[in-house]
Structure formats: C-alpha cells, structure tokens
Design an enzyme around this catalytic site. Structure first.
Site, PDB file in Angstrom:
ATOM      1  N   ASN A   9       0.705  -0.993  -0.230  1.00 26.59           N
ATOM      2  CA  ASN A   9       0.304   0.191  -0.280  1.00 26.59           C
ATOM      3  C   ASN A   9       0.523   1.386  -0.024  1.00 26.59           C
ATOM      4  O   ASN A   9       1.423   1.563   0.540  1.00 26.59           O
ATOM      5  CB  ASN A   9      -0.869  -0.288   1.083  1.00 26.59           C
ATOM      6  CG  ASN A   9      -1.927   1.193   1.568  1.00 26.59           C
ATOM      7  OD1 ASN A   9      -1.710   1.760   0.402  1.00 26.59           O
ATOM      8  ND2 ASN A   9      -2.322   1.500   2.675  1.00 26.59           N
ATOM      9  N   TRP A  10       0.922   1.759  -1.074  1.00 27.80           N
ATOM     10  CA  TRP A  10       2.040   3.019  -1.467  1.00 27.80           C
ATOM     11  C   TRP A  10       1.108   4.445  -0.599  1.00 27.80           C
ATOM     12  O   TRP A  10       1.938   4.768  -0.981  1.00 27.80           O
ATOM     13  CB  TRP A  10       2.603   3.455  -2.920  1.00 27.80           C
ATOM     14  CG  TRP A  10       3.655   2.133  -2.837  1.00 27.80           C
ATOM     15  CD1 TRP A  10       3.581   0.588  -2.427  1.00 27.80           C
ATOM     16  CD2 TRP A  10       4.109   1.696  -4.812  1.00 27.80           C
ATOM     17  NE1 TRP A  10       4.425   0.380  -3.298  1.00 27.80           N
ATOM     18  CE2 TRP A  10       4.720   0.571  -4.677  1.00 27.80           C
ATOM     19  CE3 TRP A  10       4.214   2.587  -5.599  1.00 27.80           C
ATOM     20  CZ2 TRP A  10       5.465   0.583  -5.944  1.00 27.80           C
ATOM     21  CZ3 TRP A  10       4.613   1.692  -6.965  1.00 27.80           C
ATOM     22  CH2 TRP A  10       5.371   0.686  -6.880  1.00 27.80           C
ATOM     23  N   LYS A  11       0.459   4.008  -0.426  1.00 29.44           N
ATOM     24  CA  LYS A  11      -0.751   5.306   0.464  1.00 29.44           C
ATOM     25  C   LYS A  11      -0.330   7.072  -0.870  1.00 29.44           C
ATOM     26  O   LYS A  11       0.074   6.738  -1.930  1.00 29.44           O
ATOM     27  CB  LYS A  11      -0.339   5.924   1.534  1.00 29.44           C
ATOM     28  CG  LYS A  11      -0.093   4.302   2.686  1.00 29.44           C
ATOM     29  CD  LYS A  11      -0.898   4.211   3.694  1.00 29.44           C
ATOM     30  CE  LYS A  11      -0.186   3.301   4.655  1.00 29.44           C
ATOM     31  NZ  LYS A  11      -0.494   3.122   5.898  1.00 29.44           N
ATOM     32  N   HIS A  99      -9.952   1.334   4.780  1.00 29.09           N
ATOM     33  CA  HIS A  99      -8.396   1.122   5.145  1.00 29.09           C
ATOM     34  C   HIS A  99      -8.563   2.099   6.140  1.00 29.09           C
ATOM     35  O   HIS A  99      -9.244   2.973   6.352  1.00 29.09           O
ATOM     36  CB  HIS A  99      -7.486   1.786   4.799  1.00 29.09           C
ATOM     37  CG  HIS A  99      -6.384   1.684   5.290  1.00 29.09           C
ATOM     38  ND1 HIS A  99      -5.925   3.346   5.554  1.00 29.09           N
ATOM     39  CD2 HIS A  99      -5.256   1.103   4.786  1.00 29.09           C
ATOM     40  CE1 HIS A  99      -4.093   3.033   6.470  1.00 29.09           C
ATOM     41  NE2 HIS A  99      -3.636   1.854   5.756  1.00 29.09           N
ATOM     42  N   GLU A 101      -7.454   4.461   7.394  1.00 27.75           N
ATOM     43  CA  GLU A 101      -6.565   5.945   6.893  1.00 27.75           C
ATOM     44  C   GLU A 101      -8.253   6.722   6.375  1.00 27.75           C
ATOM     45  O   GLU A 101      -8.651   7.683   6.478  1.00 27.75           O
ATOM     46  CB  GLU A 101      -6.266   6.077   5.721  1.00 27.75           C
ATOM     47  CG  GLU A 101      -4.309   6.250   7.564  1.00 27.75           C
ATOM     48  CD  GLU A 101      -3.027   5.125   6.740  1.00 27.75           C
ATOM     49  OE1 GLU A 101      -2.984   4.981   5.166  1.00 27.75           O
ATOM     50  OE2 GLU A 101      -2.562   5.055   7.117  1.00 27.75           O
ATOM     51  N   GLU A 171      -5.813  -5.380  10.603  1.00 27.81           N
ATOM     52  CA  GLU A 171      -4.279  -3.745  11.054  1.00 27.81           C
ATOM     53  C   GLU A 171      -4.716  -2.982  12.067  1.00 27.81           C
ATOM     54  O   GLU A 171      -5.432  -2.019  12.114  1.00 27.81           O
ATOM     55  CB  GLU A 171      -4.584  -2.932   9.401  1.00 27.81           C
ATOM     56  CG  GLU A 171      -4.353  -3.715   8.294  1.00 27.81           C
ATOM     57  CD  GLU A 171      -3.599  -2.325   6.607  1.00 27.81           C
ATOM     58  OE1 GLU A 171      -3.064  -2.783   6.547  1.00 27.81           O
ATOM     59  OE2 GLU A 171      -4.283  -1.273   6.670  1.00 27.81           O
ATOM     60  N   GLY A 177       2.153   2.284  10.865  1.00 26.85           N
ATOM     61  CA  GLY A 177       2.971   3.469  10.697  1.00 26.85           C
ATOM     62  C   GLY A 177       3.626   4.311  11.553  1.00 26.85           C
ATOM     63  O   GLY A 177       4.269   4.926  12.205  1.00 26.85           O
ATOM     64  N   SER A 212       3.270  -1.819  10.222  1.00 30.25           N
ATOM     65  CA  SER A 212       4.399  -2.029  10.680  1.00 30.25           C
ATOM     66  C   SER A 212       5.437  -3.422  10.466  1.00 30.25           C
ATOM     67  O   SER A 212       5.926  -4.277  11.313  1.00 30.25           O
ATOM     68  CB  SER A 212       4.823  -1.514  12.715  1.00 30.25           C
ATOM     69  OG  SER A 212       4.426  -0.124  12.491  1.00 30.25           O
ATOM     70  N   GLY A 233       3.016  -0.991   4.422  1.00 32.80           N
ATOM     71  CA  GLY A 233       2.601  -0.140   3.664  1.00 32.80           C
ATOM     72  C   GLY A 233       3.993   0.924   3.681  1.00 32.80           C
ATOM     73  O   GLY A 233       4.429   0.973   2.654  1.00 32.80           O
ATOM     74  N   GLY A 234       4.404   1.493   4.864  1.00 35.79           N
ATOM     75  CA  GLY A 234       6.029   1.861   4.214  1.00 35.79           C
ATOM     76  C   GLY A 234       6.773   1.418   4.380  1.00 35.79           C
ATOM     77  O   GLY A 234       8.147   1.357   3.346  1.00 35.79           O
TER      78      GLY A 234
HETATM   79  P1  PGA Z   1       2.379   0.444   8.074  1.00 31.87           P
HETATM   80  O1  PGA Z   1       1.234   0.767   6.848  1.00 31.87           O
HETATM   81  O2  PGA Z   1       3.351  -1.062   7.208  1.00 31.87           O
HETATM   82  O3  PGA Z   1       3.550   1.846   7.078  1.00 31.87           O
HETATM   83  O4  PGA Z   1       2.452   0.161   8.821  1.00 31.87           O
HETATM   84  C1  PGA Z   1       0.191  -0.796   6.844  1.00 31.87           C
HETATM   85  C2  PGA Z   1      -1.287   0.071   6.655  1.00 31.87           C
HETATM   86  O5  PGA Z   1      -1.475   1.175   6.841  1.00 31.87           O
HETATM   87  O6  PGA Z   1      -1.636  -0.907   5.198  1.00 31.87           O
END
Ligand code: PGA
Length: 254
Positions: A9-11, A99, A101, A171, A177, A212, A233-234
């Site tokens: 997930n490149w956000k 998600h 977010e 999640e 994050g 994470s 994500g990251g």
């Molecule tokens: P993260 O994000 O790996 O940076 O914690 C995961 C996500 O939001 O899907």
C-alpha cells in the site's frame, strides 16, 4: 504450506514517474523476477494517478495492481471520486477498502465499506477489506468485539458468498506506521478470531496482517497459523524491504 499474499500500500506517495520506477525496482529484485516469488501473490497498490504507469511497468509479470479505495457508485456527480469500473478499466485486479486512514480522515463506516465491496465485486475486482481496533479499544479489552462488529456489519450487507471473494486485512490502528507491529501472538489471536467468525458462515478467505511489517519481522508473523500474508505500507516503498517480505512469505507458500 499456505496461500500467501503480499500487498504493498503505497498510500499518497509517488508521482506517476516515481511509481513506474519503484515498480521496476521491485520487479528487478531476484525474488520477484517474473513477478511471482515462490508462489506468493504480489499486489502493488499505488495512488490512483500512478495506477496506469504501474500497470504498464508490470504488464509482463504476474504481479497484480490494486487501487487504494473506490467509490460505491459506478458513475455520477461525485467530484473527486473514482469508481471501481474506472479502476478495472486500467487493468487493476484488486482494491483496498475500509483502510483505517479512510475510516479516520474520511469518516467511512462499515455500511459504506460494504457498498464499496459490492461495487468492486461487480467489476470483478478483489476487495482487500481492512478491519482493526484502535489503541484505546485494545486497552479496554474491546479488540474482538470491535472487529466482530466491523466484519459482521459488512457481511450482513454483502452476504457470505460475496465475502468469500474478498481478502481480509487485520490492521490494528496502533500498529500502522508506528514501527510497533503486533507480536505474532497478538496477530494470531485476532486472526484466529476472524477465521472462526468467517468459518461460521462457511467463508474461507486469506487473512492478511498489516501494521509495521518489515523484512525483519515478517517471517515470525507469517509463521502464525492464520496469517496468510501482509498488507505493507512503509516498507513497500523500498524495493529491498518489500522483496524481503515477499521472500519471507515464500517460506510459507504452497
Ligand atoms: P505500515 O502501513 O506498514 O506503514 O504500518 C500498513 C498499512 O497502512 O496498510
């Protein structure tokens, strides 16, 4: 051995050009050549504006491309939104819905998430359905009741048969994050709960862990019985780290 899926997930990162470069860097990793590492299904989810360039970069591979959200209607006066059919028309196969977010910054609830799932499935997209508890909810012992409510509300709308065409991503919001991933024990406990809840309706689908995940902690998380991969994500923004996570998934894949 399990069916393993690793989704990146490149956000809100990468312009179209940067995304194409990142996709090529990921695909150039030895583990990912041909787009498939040891039977692991790999999905890249760049921003809407980068979908076309990443689809083009990966077209000769089995890496799949997904969007990070979709609207619940197919077209109409919804300024700024993007429909599942538009995503599908670009060559995408997956879409993340629900998600945390989106839930937090766009106030999306489970009823809306369910309608997005229906829109995605009607276009032949595989929804990656996110659920998870906040830190306060975990601290107050409400983790499973929160996740149970999220998934039951969604399933009441979409039905068991359609739910069976989805992927779930657990999640925990406090792990996203923060660098503070769930321990394998914490992840397994919730994944087992989700698997049981789904099995009650004869739904057997992969349950990914997200929050994470790194190349360092992926192997112990993937070794858990009910963890079928990760939504990353990251670490998905770094080709080396992402390839390391895919390689760890490969150890568990059939
Ligand atoms: P993260 O994000 O790996 O940076 O914690 C995961 C996500 O939001 O899907």
């Amino acid at each position: 051995m399990k069916r393993m899926i690793v989704a990146g997930n490149w956000k809100m990162h990468t312009t179209a050009t940067e995304a194409a470069e990142l996709a090529l860097a990921v695909l150039a990793r030895k583990d990912l050549q041909g787009g498939m590492a040891h039977g692991v299904e790999v999905v890249l989810c760049p921003p809407f504006t980068s979908l076309e360039s990443v689809v083009a970069s990966s077209s000769a591979t089995s890496v799949r491309i997904g969007a990070q959200d979709c609207h619940h209607e197919h077209h109409g006066a919804f300024t700024g939104d993007v429909s599942a059919s538009m995503i599908r028309a670009l060559g995408c196969t997956h879409v993340i819905v629900g998600h945390s977010e989106r839930r937090r910054y766009h106030h999306e609830g489970d009823d809306l998430v369910a309608r997005k799932i229906l829109a995605a499935l009607s276009e032949g997209l595989v929804p990656i359905v996110c659920c998870g508890e906040t830190l306060e909810e975990r601290k107050s012992g409400a983790t499973t009741s929160v996740i149970g409510r999220q998934l039951r509300t969604i399933m009441n709308v979409v039905g068991a048969e359609r739910m069976g065409q989805c992927i779930v991503a657990y999640e925990p919001v406090w792990a996203i994050g923060t660098g503070l991933a769930a321990t394998p024990e914490q992840a397994q406990e919730v994944h087992a709960f989700i698997a049981t809840l789904l099995n009650e309706q004869n739904v057997r689908i992969p349950i990914l862990y997200g929050g994470s995940v790194t190349a360092e902690n992926a192997a112990t998380l993937f070794a858990c019985t009910d963890v079928y991969g990760a939504l990353v994500g990251g670490a998905s923004l770094k080709a080396d780290a992402f390839a390391g996570i895919v390689a760890a998934a490969g150890e568990q894949a059939q």
